[in-house]
Scaffold this motif. Sequence first.
Motif, PDB file in Angstrom:
ATOM      1  N   UNK A 498       0.834  -1.204   0.000  1.00 19.60           N
ATOM      2  CA  UNK A 498       0.000   0.000   0.000  1.00 19.60           C
ATOM      3  C   UNK A 498       0.867   1.253   0.000  1.00 19.60           C
ATOM      4  N   UNK A 499       0.189   2.385  -0.253  1.00 16.79           N
ATOM      5  CA  UNK A 499       0.836   3.685  -0.062  1.00 16.79           C
ATOM      6  C   UNK A 499      -0.243   4.722   0.183  1.00 16.79           C
ATOM      7  N   UNK A 500       0.097   5.701   1.060  1.00 16.92           N
ATOM      8  CA  UNK A 500      -0.838   6.787   1.369  1.00 16.92           C
ATOM      9  C   UNK A 500      -0.388   8.071   0.684  1.00 16.92           C
ATOM     10  N   UNK A 501      -1.335   8.718  -0.006  1.00 19.77           N
ATOM     11  CA  UNK A 501      -1.144  10.087  -0.500  1.00 19.77           C
ATOM     12  C   UNK A 501      -2.042  10.975   0.350  1.00 19.77           C
ATOM     13  N   UNK A 502      -1.425  11.752   1.219  1.00 18.46           N
ATOM     14  CA  UNK A 502      -2.184  12.601   2.137  1.00 18.46           C
ATOM     15  C   UNK A 502      -2.099  14.060   1.687  1.00 18.46           C
ATOM     16  N   UNK A 503      -3.231  14.768   1.794  1.00 19.65           N
ATOM     17  CA  UNK A 503      -3.300  16.138   1.303  1.00 19.65           C
ATOM     18  C   UNK A 503      -2.231  17.051   1.853  1.00 19.65           C
ATOM     19  N   UNK A 504      -2.026  17.026   3.162  1.00 17.86           N
ATOM     20  CA  UNK A 504      -1.033  17.910   3.776  1.00 17.86           C
ATOM     21  C   UNK A 504       0.381  17.529   3.355  1.00 17.86           C
ATOM     22  N   UNK A 505       0.662  16.231   3.321  1.00 18.62           N
ATOM     23  CA  UNK A 505       2.016  15.789   2.986  1.00 18.62           C
ATOM     24  C   UNK A 505       2.391  16.126   1.547  1.00 18.62           C
ATOM     25  N   UNK A 506       1.451  15.945   0.629  1.00 15.92           N
ATOM     26  CA  UNK A 506       1.723  16.216  -0.787  1.00 15.92           C
ATOM     27  C   UNK A 506       2.009  17.695  -1.021  1.00 15.92           C
ATOM     28  N   UNK A 507       1.391  18.551  -0.226  1.00 16.74           N
ATOM     29  CA  UNK A 507       1.613  19.997  -0.396  1.00 16.74           C
ATOM     30  C   UNK A 507       3.000  20.433   0.084  1.00 16.74           C
ATOM     31  N   UNK A 508       3.723  19.549   0.725  1.00 10.44           N
ATOM     32  CA  UNK A 508       5.112  19.869   1.085  1.00 10.44           C
ATOM     33  C   UNK A 508       6.077  19.582  -0.052  1.00 10.44           C
ATOM     34  N   UNK A 509       5.630  18.879  -1.079  1.00 10.33           N
ATOM     35  CA  UNK A 509       6.535  18.517  -2.167  1.00 10.33           C
ATOM     36  C   UNK A 509       5.917  18.723  -3.524  1.00 10.33           C
ATOM     37  N   UNK A 510       5.207  17.695  -4.013  1.00 12.62           N
ATOM     38  CA  UNK A 510       4.645  17.720  -5.356  1.00 12.62           C
ATOM     39  C   UNK A 510       3.814  18.968  -5.627  1.00 12.62           C
ATOM     40  N   UNK A 511       3.027  19.390  -4.660  1.00 13.01           N
ATOM     41  CA  UNK A 511       2.108  20.515  -4.865  1.00 13.01           C
ATOM     42  C   UNK A 511       2.447  21.730  -4.003  1.00 13.01           C
ATOM     43  N   UNK A 512       3.719  21.899  -3.704  1.00  2.16           N
ATOM     44  CA  UNK A 512       4.113  23.009  -2.838  1.00  2.16           C
ATOM     45  C   UNK A 512       3.890  24.371  -3.498  1.00  2.16           C
ATOM     46  N   UNK A 513       3.754  24.403  -4.819  1.00  3.17           N
ATOM     47  CA  UNK A 513       3.563  25.673  -5.520  1.00  3.17           C
ATOM     48  C   UNK A 513       2.101  26.083  -5.611  1.00  3.17           C
TER      49      UNK A 513
END
Length: 639
Positions: A498-513
């Motif tokens: 499995x893997x989790x894509x979490x909203x807050x975590x993704x905004x620190x990298x992939x979607x930081x912009x």
Amino acid sequence: MLTANSALLRKDEDALVDIGDYVAAQENKGLLRFLTCGSVDDGKSTLIGRLLYDTKLIFEDQLAALERDSRKHGTVGDEIDFALLVDGLEAEREQGITIDVAYRFFSTPKRKFIVADTPGHEQYTRNMATGASTADLAIVLVDARQGILPQTRRHSMIASLLGIRHIVLAVNKIDLVGFDRATFERIVEDYRSFAEELGFDSIQPIPMSARYGDNVTLSSGKTPWYRGPSLIEHLENVDIDAHAEGRPFRFPVQYVSRPNLNFRGFAGTVASGRIAVGDPVTVAKSGKRSQIRRIVTRDGDLDEAVEGQAVTLLLEDEVELSRGNMLVTPEARPHVADQFAANLVWFDEKPLLPGRSYILRTETDEVSATVSQLKHRRNINNSAQEAATSLELNEVGHCHFSLQAPIAFDAFADNRTTGAFILIDRLTNATVGAGMILRPLRRAANIHWQALDVTRQSRAEIKHQKPAVLWFTGLSGSGKSTIANLLDKKLHAAGRHTYILDGDNVRHGLNRDLGFSDEDRVENIRRVAETAKLMADAGLIVLVSFISPFRAERRMARELMNEGEFVEVFVDTPFEECARRDPKGLYAKALKGEIKNFTGVDSPYETPERADIHISTTGRTPEELVDDLEAWLKERGYC
């Protein structure tokens, strides 16, 4: 010597010949389609009523009814209100405005005309665009007392975008400014200055009074300083055929006719050019070639078909061809691409959001599409290009589109039928935009799909599981991340990958912009959905925990995945409970106005209508909910 009976017979024969000549003359007259447009109360409907009246196309019973209606609904005292001839809706008469598009036919000795009376109100701009989509000329009315107004500019810009090349600038109500030449010339100068960038072939200014008929059908003695034609003289003589000549053959297929085993015909209307029996043709999307065997109509076979004719074409060869494709001339094939640049007029009260999935519909094709990039919007006052992240109601923008599958098309400037499209909202089925294609966008020639030897199926089989994307959606604080994390632990302990894509975590990298505007939220979900798809291709069970407030983006994510792979999990927790929990202190700040665009407070959350799993958290622990989720997955063979 002629007898009385033979003389009468000869007279009847002469009359029949005269009627035949008249009918033939009427059929051979050219047709001009035009529309009236401009701002509210500039006299558009009155002008058309005046044209119908002066060309003797109002019958006595219609005139009597018009006189009665003028007394009841009219706005010109005891006189006939010609606007009521075309303002047929009760709401139009009560308010004294045009709402719907009204089409009227009239004729003069030189030409036949179809005129569209379009509304001036900003909220009905979509109706104006509908009338302009088939017009060859636009009469832009301007109230001599008001001058050039924003809606005058907007309608002129839309007319230009929709391929109209000829403009009549009708400076109406000239009688109310004393037939003043200086007023007329100032308005003409203002309009020409504005319209210089719109690319019209001709602009004919005419001072007129639609109410009294000055310079409408006859030149007026009250404007001795005006030496130009009357309106009807100009309409009779303007050359509109220059752009239509020599266009290549285009035949969008609307229907495949198979009444029996010996007949397979392709029905549609010739969009441009001409075709004859024996001519070679090419299927636009596949490039397969054939020849025309028959041209069938209800009244019998034809040797040739031309633009505007509805026919059924039979080919010499069996080729794959259906609705959404085109038959074209082999020497001038249309573009076939899944990306293009276009001008877009936005009709919806909700703004256009780049990245959101819409339905794009052409003459015969339909495909999912997104605006991949909004390059700029057009300022209606000066046609300047301005940076923008979205389009609001009635705004015009230059956009790049990405389609789910290739379509066949021409540039709108080359063919108004095969170069136009509309956008439809996936949830409401409302038409939200109209577009004019500029050019295809080509991918780099060295980019191709790379064939992979290890398939997604083999990656999943080695993990002894079925790939899935569990998409947890709900308000902030609803418990999405808590439940996803507990489920991840439980599946991991059972040996699942499995893997989790979490909203807050993704905004620190992939979607930081990205921020939290509606536009950024759409792009946020698009990137996460593409990432989740890659992980599912690797055979993983992906747990996606995002507020994802918009149904359109959740639908877009679902459509990216394979059948049965996307599982929408609605974590249903009341707003009051989420605000009470407030684990990050965000609700308190949002309710004080310290945080903008916060979902549930000043930004909407669109509740799932048909979630695959609906979890109500009230009165239940996260562990109980996770047990139910695991059981659901096992029952369906995911783990």
